[in-house]
Motif scaffolding. Structure first.
Motif, PDB file in Angstrom:
ATOM      1  N   ASN A 252       0.417  -1.321   0.309  1.00  0.00           N
ATOM      2  CA  ASN A 252      -0.249   0.374   0.065  1.00  0.00           C
ATOM      3  C   ASN A 252       0.937   1.343  -0.342  1.00  0.00           C
ATOM      4  O   ASN A 252       1.924   1.720   0.156  1.00  0.00           O
ATOM      5  CB  ASN A 252      -0.896   0.094   1.525  1.00  0.00           C
ATOM      6  CG  ASN A 252       0.276  -0.116   2.343  1.00  0.00           C
ATOM      7  OD1 ASN A 252       0.824   0.113   2.620  1.00  0.00           O
ATOM      8  ND2 ASN A 252      -0.623  -1.075   3.475  1.00  0.00           N
ATOM      9  N   ALA A 253      -0.108   2.353   0.059  1.00  0.00           N
ATOM     10  CA  ALA A 253       0.791   4.008  -0.142  1.00  0.00           C
ATOM     11  C   ALA A 253       1.688   3.953   1.477  1.00  0.00           C
ATOM     12  O   ALA A 253       2.956   4.416   0.888  1.00  0.00           O
ATOM     13  CB  ALA A 253       0.058   4.980   0.002  1.00  0.00           C
ATOM     14  N   ARG A 254       1.276   3.544   3.119  1.00  0.00           N
ATOM     15  CA  ARG A 254       2.067   3.281   2.986  1.00  0.00           C
ATOM     16  C   ARG A 254       3.555   2.821   3.308  1.00  0.00           C
ATOM     17  O   ARG A 254       4.782   3.651   3.899  1.00  0.00           O
ATOM     18  CB  ARG A 254       0.858   3.558   4.489  1.00  0.00           C
ATOM     19  CG  ARG A 254       1.526   3.515   6.520  1.00  0.00           C
ATOM     20  CD  ARG A 254       2.748   4.588   5.848  1.00  0.00           C
ATOM     21  NE  ARG A 254       3.590   4.532   6.917  1.00  0.00           N
ATOM     22  CZ  ARG A 254       3.319   5.075   8.646  1.00  0.00           C
ATOM     23  NH1 ARG A 254       1.981   5.820   9.042  1.00  0.00           N
ATOM     24  NH2 ARG A 254       4.100   5.467   9.208  1.00  0.00           N
ATOM     25  N   ASP A 255       3.380   1.975   2.177  1.00  0.00           N
ATOM     26  CA  ASP A 255       4.467   0.933   2.477  1.00  0.00           C
ATOM     27  C   ASP A 255       5.253   1.458   1.415  1.00  0.00           C
ATOM     28  O   ASP A 255       6.876   1.906   1.889  1.00  0.00           O
ATOM     29  CB  ASP A 255       4.186  -0.496   2.051  1.00  0.00           C
ATOM     30  CG  ASP A 255       4.052  -1.355   3.216  1.00  0.00           C
ATOM     31  OD1 ASP A 255       3.913  -0.836   4.417  1.00  0.00           O
ATOM     32  OD2 ASP A 255       3.291  -2.600   3.075  1.00  0.00           O
ATOM     33  N   LEU A 256       4.955   2.709   0.589  1.00  0.00           N
ATOM     34  CA  LEU A 256       5.670   3.289  -0.033  1.00  0.00           C
ATOM     35  C   LEU A 256       7.194   4.044   0.437  1.00  0.00           C
ATOM     36  O   LEU A 256       7.217   4.830   0.398  1.00  0.00           O
ATOM     37  CB  LEU A 256       4.913   3.682  -1.431  1.00  0.00           C
ATOM     38  CG  LEU A 256       5.934   4.853  -2.222  1.00  0.00           C
ATOM     39  CD1 LEU A 256       6.876   4.025  -2.864  1.00  0.00           C
ATOM     40  CD2 LEU A 256       4.560   5.130  -3.807  1.00  0.00           C
ATOM     41  N   GLN A 257       5.543   5.089   1.616  1.00  0.00           N
ATOM     42  CA  GLN A 257       6.480   6.147   2.569  1.00  0.00           C
ATOM     43  C   GLN A 257       7.168   6.227   3.021  1.00  0.00           C
ATOM     44  O   GLN A 257       8.928   6.606   3.258  1.00  0.00           O
ATOM     45  CB  GLN A 257       5.291   6.994   2.516  1.00  0.00           C
ATOM     46  CG  GLN A 257       4.348   7.388   2.146  1.00  0.00           C
ATOM     47  CD  GLN A 257       2.676   7.726   2.579  1.00  0.00           C
ATOM     48  OE1 GLN A 257       3.210   8.105   3.668  1.00  0.00           O
ATOM     49  NE2 GLN A 257       1.575   8.006   2.658  1.00  0.00           N
ATOM     50  N   ASP A 258       7.555   4.326   3.639  1.00  0.00           N
ATOM     51  CA  ASP A 258       8.086   3.794   4.793  1.00  0.00           C
ATOM     52  C   ASP A 258       9.654   3.795   3.425  1.00  0.00           C
ATOM     53  O   ASP A 258      10.602   3.580   4.183  1.00  0.00           O
ATOM     54  CB  ASP A 258       7.363   2.576   5.394  1.00  0.00           C
ATOM     55  CG  ASP A 258       6.465   3.214   6.453  1.00  0.00           C
ATOM     56  OD1 ASP A 258       6.690   4.103   7.130  1.00  0.00           O
ATOM     57  OD2 ASP A 258       5.725   2.185   6.599  1.00  0.00           O
ATOM     58  N   LEU A 259       9.323   3.570   2.489  1.00  0.00           N
ATOM     59  CA  LEU A 259      10.283   2.920   2.114  1.00  0.00           C
ATOM     60  C   LEU A 259      11.264   4.150   1.407  1.00  0.00           C
ATOM     61  O   LEU A 259      12.314   4.470   1.836  1.00  0.00           O
ATOM     62  CB  LEU A 259      10.416   2.130   0.082  1.00  0.00           C
ATOM     63  CG  LEU A 259      11.402   1.805  -0.754  1.00  0.00           C
ATOM     64  CD1 LEU A 259      12.033   1.074  -0.302  1.00  0.00           C
ATOM     65  CD2 LEU A 259      10.496   1.911  -1.413  1.00  0.00           C
ATOM     66  N   LEU A 260      10.504   5.662   0.744  1.00  0.00           N
ATOM     67  CA  LEU A 260      11.784   6.201   0.686  1.00  0.00           C
ATOM     68  C   LEU A 260      12.317   7.186   1.728  1.00  0.00           C
ATOM     69  O   LEU A 260      13.144   7.198   1.316  1.00  0.00           O
ATOM     70  CB  LEU A 260      10.245   7.204   0.019  1.00  0.00           C
ATOM     71  CG  LEU A 260      10.184   6.923  -1.138  1.00  0.00           C
ATOM     72  CD1 LEU A 260       8.786   8.346  -1.688  1.00  0.00           C
ATOM     73  CD2 LEU A 260      10.862   7.436  -2.441  1.00  0.00           C
ATOM     74  N   VAL A 261      11.272   7.154   3.042  1.00  0.00           N
ATOM     75  CA  VAL A 261      12.098   7.458   4.108  1.00  0.00           C
ATOM     76  C   VAL A 261      13.072   6.505   4.433  1.00  0.00           C
ATOM     77  O   VAL A 261      14.245   7.452   4.882  1.00  0.00           O
ATOM     78  CB  VAL A 261      11.288   7.572   6.081  1.00  0.00           C
ATOM     79  CG1 VAL A 261      11.767   7.830   6.850  1.00  0.00           C
ATOM     80  CG2 VAL A 261       9.757   8.807   5.520  1.00  0.00           C
ATOM     81  N   GLU A 262      13.354   5.465   4.709  1.00  0.00           N
ATOM     82  CA  GLU A 262      13.939   4.410   4.947  1.00  0.00           C
ATOM     83  C   GLU A 262      14.777   5.145   4.604  1.00  0.00           C
ATOM     84  O   GLU A 262      16.981   5.005   3.744  1.00  0.00           O
ATOM     85  CB  GLU A 262      13.661   3.352   4.546  1.00  0.00           C
ATOM     86  CG  GLU A 262      15.043   2.055   4.852  1.00  0.00           C
ATOM     87  CD  GLU A 262      15.295   2.836   6.433  1.00  0.00           C
ATOM     88  OE1 GLU A 262      16.278   1.797   6.561  1.00  0.00           O
ATOM     89  OE2 GLU A 262      15.173   3.038   7.711  1.00  0.00           O
ATOM     90  N   LEU A 263      15.152   4.922   2.421  1.00  0.00           N
ATOM     91  CA  LEU A 263      15.708   5.042   2.099  1.00  0.00           C
ATOM     92  C   LEU A 263      16.623   6.640   1.883  1.00  0.00           C
ATOM     93  O   LEU A 263      18.361   6.891   1.561  1.00  0.00           O
ATOM     94  CB  LEU A 263      15.115   5.249   0.238  1.00  0.00           C
ATOM     95  CG  LEU A 263      16.182   5.658  -0.681  1.00  0.00           C
ATOM     96  CD1 LEU A 263      17.204   4.420  -0.758  1.00  0.00           C
ATOM     97  CD2 LEU A 263      14.974   5.052  -2.628  1.00  0.00           C
TER      98      LEU A 263
END
Length: 501
Positions: A252-263
């Motif tokens: 979902n979109a929240r997982d994408l946000q988490d991915l970007l923050v971690e990146l």
């Protein structure tokens, strides 16, 4: 054009980059375990780089199960994968495989590949893939085939480069131009470097759906993320990222946000280590500046927000320093004389026009004085241009030390100097002219080139204007003063002439 034709050409070409010996050996050990005794080249490389690599080995991307204290520790467990990626990334960042005639923009390509590699690593961990280090390496070199294509078949590369929007990331669209999936070309080169064929299978796939192709999907998606980070929404809309993320990985979109923050937590530190200065101050707020509404309240912690502010502050300080350097370069190249360091005639005219306008508005007098060194052409002929230039510098220093801070001394051209004296009118301007003439004639100028000391005289022309007599344009004032200077020269030099309208 087809795959066989391209690869046949590459097989015979000397334009395919070759890996250094130590890298070839690391790959053989990693995949084939055929090397029992480590070569001197490899051990020397490890010994030389162990201390330099130690800080990055403490980050979560390249962290090892046990601390690395000796070169041999790299060959324990799966540490060899980390060594492989570290060594290849360092070689890749140096960019020695690029040719000056390559049509590809090497800095842009290296940044895109660098971000893709770290995207693939973070995404593989999110998806719980078995070996994120493999995803890292494959994503980094996924487009190495395009580099060689640009070198050997530039018309095909230019065709791919002209693709617009998201078509530029689509293997199917690229294959329509090249005649083969670009990943297959990259896989061919990596196989030449010693990577086994089965390891390279995710690069060759043009179909990216399905669980069996998750690694292919990671590599494919990393292209989108790297372009979004580098270029914003020029090619890729954020909504496109969300839809593709869900389609490929059912996330979902929240997982994408988490991915970007971690990146973005990882990239700046890693970028600093490998020399990608443009990426050192990346912030999640900058990347998602047009989509701040998507943030949940707990997406960024207090420490994250503090780090974002610190990055922004560092970037502003860096930009301020760059502006200062550019301004300094502009002064040196545009308004400063390269020999004396004085302002040149360009700046003098601008300053004079400004002061004339001020004098007219605020009703104060202003004086323009121009002088040249008598017999300077003969001096250059007799003692040389190097001695002449040194003489100009000494004259400039002497006069600068003996005028007010509000006055401007400039090199007008050749051996001619000009001084603007705000708030100075008759009769004081005449006294100032006499002071300058006496200053030069009584000074001794050392000549280190000819081991001599020289005495000089100057010719002066000057004019003072009062507000009610203000000349509308600076050109007329300059013309009058230059005319007065020529009159001084005609009398044989060492004289002062006041201009008359």
């Amino acid at each position: 054009m087809n795959k066989e034709h391209i690869l046949d050409s590459w097989q015979k070409s000397e334009k395919i980059p070759r890996l250094p010996e130590y890298l070839q050996e690391i790959i053989r050990i990693c995949f084939h375990n055929t090397v029992q005794e480590k070569s001197k080249a490899l051990l020397d490389f490890l010994e030389l780089h162990l201390e330099a690599h130690r800080p990055i080995l403490e980050t979560n991307v390249f962290s090892t199960k046990k601390p690395i204290t000796t070169p041999e520790d790299f060959f324990l467990d799966r540490n060899i994968d980390i060594l492989r990626n570290l060594a290849l990334m360092e070689w890749f960042a140096e960019g020695k495989f690029f040719d000056i005639l390559d049509q590809i923009e090497d800095d842009v390509y290296k940044q895109e590949s660098f971000i893709s590699a770290y995207t693939a690593f973070c995404l593989s961990k999110l998806l719980l893939l078995q070996n994120p280090q493999n995803a890292f390496l494959l994503s980094c070199f996924k487009d190495i085939g395009l580099v060689i294509l640009a070198r050997t078949f530039p018309s095909l590369f230019n065709g791919v480069n002209r693709l617009s929007g998201t078509d530029r990331f689509e293997p199917v669209e690229q294959a329509k131009i090249i005649g083969v999936y670009p990943g297959e070309l990259s896989a061919w080169i990596l196989q030449k470097w010693g990577f086994p064929e089965e390891f390279l299978l995710p690069l060759k796939s043009g179909k990216l759906m399905g669980d069996q192709n998750t690694m292919s999907g990671v590599i494919y998606f990393s292209r989108y993320i790297s372009d979004f980070i580098l270029n914003g929404e020029i090619h890729v809309k954020y909504k496109t990222l969300e839809n593709l993320f869900y389609k490929l990985f059912n996330r979902n979109a929240r997982d994408l946000q988490d991915l970007l923050v971690e990146l973005i937590r990882i990239l700046p530190q890693q970028a600093s280590f490998f020399g990608y200065q443009q990426l050192e101050d990346l912030t999640i707020i900058e990347i998602l500046k047009d989509h701040l509404d998507i943030f949940d309240k707990d997406l960024l912690s207090y420490n994250d927000l503090r780090e974002e502010v610190m990055k922004a502050h560092r970037r502003l300080r860096k930009q301020a320093k760059e502006i200062y350097i550019l301004r300094d370069q502009l002064e040196k190249n545009y308004i400063k004389d390269s020999i004396t360091g004085l302002y040149n005639h360009i700046y003098l005219r601008e300053f004079l026009l400004q002061k004339i306008r001020e004098a007219s508005r605020y009703e104060y007098p202003i004086t323009l004085l121009v002088f040249d060194i008598d017999n300077f052409k003969a001096f250059n002929r007799d003692f040389g241009y190097a001695a002449g230039n040194e003489l100009l510098k000494q004259v400039a220093r002497l006069v600068t030390q003996n005028i007010r801070q509000s006055d401007i001394l400039a090199r007008y051209g050749g051996d001619e100097f000009a001084i603007v004296f705000p708030y100075t009118g008759l009769p004081h301007s005449r006294a100032v002219a006499e002071k300058i003439a006496n200053l030069i004639s009584t000074a001794t100028f050392e000549d280190s080139f000819n081991y001599k000391a020289h005495q000089l005289t100057i010719s002066i022309g000057f004019a003072s204007i009062l507000p009610e007599q203000s000349l509308d344009i600076d050109e007329k004032l300059i013309s009058l003063v230059i005319k007065a200077l020529r009159q001084s020269q005609k009398t044989g030099g060492n004289s002062i002439t006041q201009a008359t309208a």
